[in-house]
Design a protein around this motif. Structure first.
Motif, PDB file in Angstrom:
ATOM      1  N   ARG A  14       0.676  -1.242  -0.031  1.00 50.88           N
ATOM      2  CA  ARG A  14      -0.006  -0.005   0.114  1.00 50.88           C
ATOM      3  C   ARG A  14       1.092   1.276   0.110  1.00 50.88           C
ATOM      4  O   ARG A  14       0.671   2.225  -0.754  1.00 50.88           O
ATOM      5  CB  ARG A  14      -0.915  -0.001   1.183  1.00 50.88           C
ATOM      6  CG  ARG A  14      -2.056  -0.783   1.215  1.00 50.88           C
ATOM      7  CD  ARG A  14      -2.952  -0.973   2.312  1.00 50.88           C
ATOM      8  NE  ARG A  14      -3.011   0.326   2.551  1.00 50.88           N
ATOM      9  CZ  ARG A  14      -3.742   0.831   4.070  1.00 50.88           C
ATOM     10  NH1 ARG A  14      -3.708   0.056   4.978  1.00 50.88           N
ATOM     11  NH2 ARG A  14      -4.083   2.022   4.255  1.00 50.88           N
ATOM     12  N   ALA A  15       2.018   1.276   0.756  1.00 52.36           N
ATOM     13  CA  ALA A  15       2.651   2.447   0.885  1.00 52.36           C
ATOM     14  C   ALA A  15       3.566   2.529  -0.610  1.00 52.36           C
ATOM     15  O   ALA A  15       3.643   3.690  -0.878  1.00 52.36           O
ATOM     16  CB  ALA A  15       3.857   2.280   2.131  1.00 52.36           C
ATOM     17  N   TRP A  16       3.913   1.552  -1.007  1.00 52.11           N
ATOM     18  CA  TRP A  16       4.596   1.768  -2.378  1.00 52.11           C
ATOM     19  C   TRP A  16       3.630   2.313  -3.539  1.00 52.11           C
ATOM     20  O   TRP A  16       4.169   3.126  -4.253  1.00 52.11           O
ATOM     21  CB  TRP A  16       5.142   0.180  -2.717  1.00 52.11           C
ATOM     22  CG  TRP A  16       6.012   0.237  -4.159  1.00 52.11           C
ATOM     23  CD1 TRP A  16       5.919  -0.144  -5.336  1.00 52.11           C
ATOM     24  CD2 TRP A  16       7.358   0.683  -4.140  1.00 52.11           C
ATOM     25  NE1 TRP A  16       6.723   0.209  -6.051  1.00 52.11           N
ATOM     26  CE2 TRP A  16       7.725   0.426  -5.697  1.00 52.11           C
ATOM     27  CE3 TRP A  16       8.235   1.140  -3.199  1.00 52.11           C
ATOM     28  CZ2 TRP A  16       9.039   0.763  -6.009  1.00 52.11           C
ATOM     29  CZ3 TRP A  16       9.700   1.454  -3.611  1.00 52.11           C
ATOM     30  CH2 TRP A  16       9.922   1.063  -5.055  1.00 52.11           C
ATOM     31  N   LEU A  17       2.441   1.916  -3.471  1.00 54.65           N
ATOM     32  CA  LEU A  17       1.359   2.474  -4.713  1.00 54.65           C
ATOM     33  C   LEU A  17       1.049   3.890  -4.483  1.00 54.65           C
ATOM     34  O   LEU A  17       0.666   4.520  -4.981  1.00 54.65           O
ATOM     35  CB  LEU A  17       0.294   1.491  -4.416  1.00 54.65           C
ATOM     36  CG  LEU A  17       0.546   0.188  -4.983  1.00 54.65           C
ATOM     37  CD1 LEU A  17      -0.967  -0.637  -4.651  1.00 54.65           C
ATOM     38  CD2 LEU A  17       0.951   0.238  -6.509  1.00 54.65           C
TER      39      LEU A  17
ATOM     40  N   LEU B 127       9.646   6.660   4.547  1.00 55.71           N
ATOM     41  CA  LEU B 127      11.041   5.768   3.998  1.00 55.71           C
ATOM     42  C   LEU B 127      11.103   5.635   2.656  1.00 55.71           C
ATOM     43  O   LEU B 127      12.396   5.885   1.952  1.00 55.71           O
ATOM     44  CB  LEU B 127      11.040   4.543   4.724  1.00 55.71           C
ATOM     45  CG  LEU B 127      11.419   4.730   6.364  1.00 55.71           C
ATOM     46  CD1 LEU B 127      11.335   3.325   7.016  1.00 55.71           C
ATOM     47  CD2 LEU B 127      12.658   5.634   6.698  1.00 55.71           C
ATOM     48  N   PHE B 128      10.094   5.279   1.822  1.00 61.56           N
ATOM     49  CA  PHE B 128      10.053   5.173   0.454  1.00 61.56           C
ATOM     50  C   PHE B 128      10.437   6.437  -0.263  1.00 61.56           C
ATOM     51  O   PHE B 128      11.200   6.493  -1.220  1.00 61.56           O
ATOM     52  CB  PHE B 128       8.876   4.540   0.011  1.00 61.56           C
ATOM     53  CG  PHE B 128       8.555   2.986   0.353  1.00 61.56           C
ATOM     54  CD1 PHE B 128       9.674   2.311   0.399  1.00 61.56           C
ATOM     55  CD2 PHE B 128       7.403   2.734   0.348  1.00 61.56           C
ATOM     56  CE1 PHE B 128       9.674   0.942   0.967  1.00 61.56           C
ATOM     57  CE2 PHE B 128       7.187   1.257   0.618  1.00 61.56           C
ATOM     58  CZ  PHE B 128       8.225   0.478   0.990  1.00 61.56           C
ATOM     59  N   ARG B 129       9.699   7.611   0.272  1.00 65.48           N
ATOM     60  CA  ARG B 129       9.860   8.750  -0.540  1.00 65.48           C
ATOM     61  C   ARG B 129      11.206   9.463  -0.307  1.00 65.48           C
ATOM     62  O   ARG B 129      11.743   9.966  -1.244  1.00 65.48           O
ATOM     63  CB  ARG B 129       8.759   9.875   0.161  1.00 65.48           C
ATOM     64  CG  ARG B 129       8.625  11.012  -0.522  1.00 65.48           C
ATOM     65  CD  ARG B 129       7.598  12.002   0.019  1.00 65.48           C
ATOM     66  NE  ARG B 129       6.149  11.349  -0.053  1.00 65.48           N
ATOM     67  CZ  ARG B 129       5.523  10.921   0.813  1.00 65.48           C
ATOM     68  NH1 ARG B 129       5.897  10.796   2.209  1.00 65.48           N
ATOM     69  NH2 ARG B 129       4.308  10.308   0.483  1.00 65.48           N
ATOM     70  N   ASN B 130      11.809   9.128   0.962  1.00 65.26           N
ATOM     71  CA  ASN B 130      12.980   9.588   1.024  1.00 65.26           C
ATOM     72  C   ASN B 130      14.032   8.948   0.441  1.00 65.26           C
ATOM     73  O   ASN B 130      15.038   9.514  -0.167  1.00 65.26           O
ATOM     74  CB  ASN B 130      13.383   9.416   2.701  1.00 65.26           C
ATOM     75  CG  ASN B 130      14.927   9.903   3.108  1.00 65.26           C
ATOM     76  OD1 ASN B 130      15.146  10.963   3.374  1.00 65.26           O
ATOM     77  ND2 ASN B 130      15.895   8.823   3.293  1.00 65.26           N
ATOM     78  N   ALA B 131      13.895   7.533   0.132  1.00 69.66           N
ATOM     79  CA  ALA B 131      14.984   6.939  -0.542  1.00 69.66           C
ATOM     80  C   ALA B 131      14.752   7.309  -2.359  1.00 69.66           C
ATOM     81  O   ALA B 131      15.790   7.534  -2.923  1.00 69.66           O
ATOM     82  CB  ALA B 131      14.527   5.452  -0.557  1.00 69.66           C
ATOM     83  N   VAL B 132      13.660   7.490  -2.709  1.00 67.60           N
ATOM     84  CA  VAL B 132      13.579   7.964  -3.959  1.00 67.60           C
ATOM     85  C   VAL B 132      14.157   9.338  -4.308  1.00 67.60           C
ATOM     86  O   VAL B 132      14.750   9.848  -5.363  1.00 67.60           O
ATOM     87  CB  VAL B 132      12.187   7.879  -4.415  1.00 67.60           C
ATOM     88  CG1 VAL B 132      11.819   8.570  -5.902  1.00 67.60           C
ATOM     89  CG2 VAL B 132      11.568   6.554  -4.668  1.00 67.60           C
ATOM     90  N   GLU B 133      13.717  10.308  -3.405  1.00 71.42           N
ATOM     91  CA  GLU B 133      14.138  11.798  -3.233  1.00 71.42           C
ATOM     92  C   GLU B 133      15.704  11.851  -3.378  1.00 71.42           C
ATOM     93  O   GLU B 133      16.372  12.679  -3.888  1.00 71.42           O
ATOM     94  CB  GLU B 133      13.336  12.549  -2.393  1.00 71.42           C
ATOM     95  CG  GLU B 133      11.917  12.755  -2.751  1.00 71.42           C
ATOM     96  CD  GLU B 133      11.258  13.599  -1.765  1.00 71.42           C
ATOM     97  OE1 GLU B 133      11.879  14.111  -0.518  1.00 71.42           O
ATOM     98  OE2 GLU B 133       9.895  13.784  -1.932  1.00 71.42           O
TER      99      GLU B 133
END
Length: 252
Positions: free
Chosen positions: A113-116, A148-154
């Motif tokens: 869900r977080a990834w989507l 955490l996903f957003r931080n990794a991508v950014e």
């Protein structure tokens, strides 16, 4: 405790005392102090973070008035960024350091869900051992993975992962005996910044809100867990959450 001497018949007297329990009052006073400190913190963050997009908006507004029509788009972007900052800070202010209903959750479902929910274009998700269940507040745990996903991508694609146009950032989620982790193969976080990365207002990007990892830390600690950042085997960032108690079986 207040005391008073009362005269009785004859020459007799008694000492009467009134005992007042002030435990609850002291508790309310401490809680009020914490709320005031939190308000001061949010005011400080808001003032600091809004200066940059406001300055950008003012600059491009001046250019637009001078005849540069394309500058209006930059003004709109700056205003959108301000709105995002305000919504993020309001969300943290309302929820603070608390968690709601704690229930058994499928870790794999929360991760999916977080990834989507995050713009992860150009990144690949790898899962290892997440078919387990954990007792947590569903919405707040979702926030942890989203941030955490957003931080990794950014921030994870500033160097080697983005240097090659054919290269994609890989974000890996897995479990350990003590909890779970989110790591990537990006540029990583310098050792000298790891102690301050969860501080309010920290951001490796010039336009970052600087509060996403602060939210992660508060939610994690509200569950009674701990979070730390280290280096992944690929040289990227690795966020480890420990103190987690998994259920004996996964949630269907």
């Amino acid at each position: 405790m207040n005391t008073a001497r009362i005269s009785l018949a004859g020459d007799r007297s008694e000492l009467v005392g009134v005992l007042r329990d002030v435990t609850e009052r002291r508790h309310r006073k401490r809680e009020l102090q914490r709320q005031n400190e939190r308000l001061d913190e949010f005011a400080s963050i808001l003032a600091h973070e809004l200066r940059n997009p406001l300055g950008i908006a003012q600059m491009y507004l001046g250019m637009a008035r001078a005849g540069d029509g394309a500058a209006f788009e930059q003004v709109e972007d700056a205003h959108s960024r301000i709105e995002e900052m305000i919504n993020t800070l309001l969300d943290l202010a309302r929820k603070g350091e608390t968690v709601g209903d704690v229930e058994p959750l499928s870790l794999a479902d929360v991760v999916e869900r977080a990834w989507l929910a995050v713009d992860t274009s150009g990144a690949t998700l790898s899962r290892d051992g997440v078919d387990r269940s954990v007792r947590a507040d569903a919405d707040r745990l979702l926030e942890v993975f989203e941030n955490l996903f957003r931080n990794a991508v950014e921030h994870g694609t500033d160097g080697q992962a983005a240097a090659n146009a054919n290269s994609s950032l890989t974000i890996r989620v897995g479990t350990t005996a003590a909890g779970f982790f989110v790591e990537d193969d990006g540029t990583g976080i310098p050792a000298g910044q790891r102690k301050t990365i969860f501080d309010r207002g920290y951001s490796a990007a010039d336009d970052g809100v600087g509060i996403g990892l602060t939210i992660v830390k508060r939610i994690v600690e509200a569950h009674g867990w701990s979070v730390a950042v280290t280096e992944s085997e690929a040289g990227g960032a690795r966020f480890e959450v420990t103190g987690v108690t998994f259920q004996s079986s996964s949630v269907e």
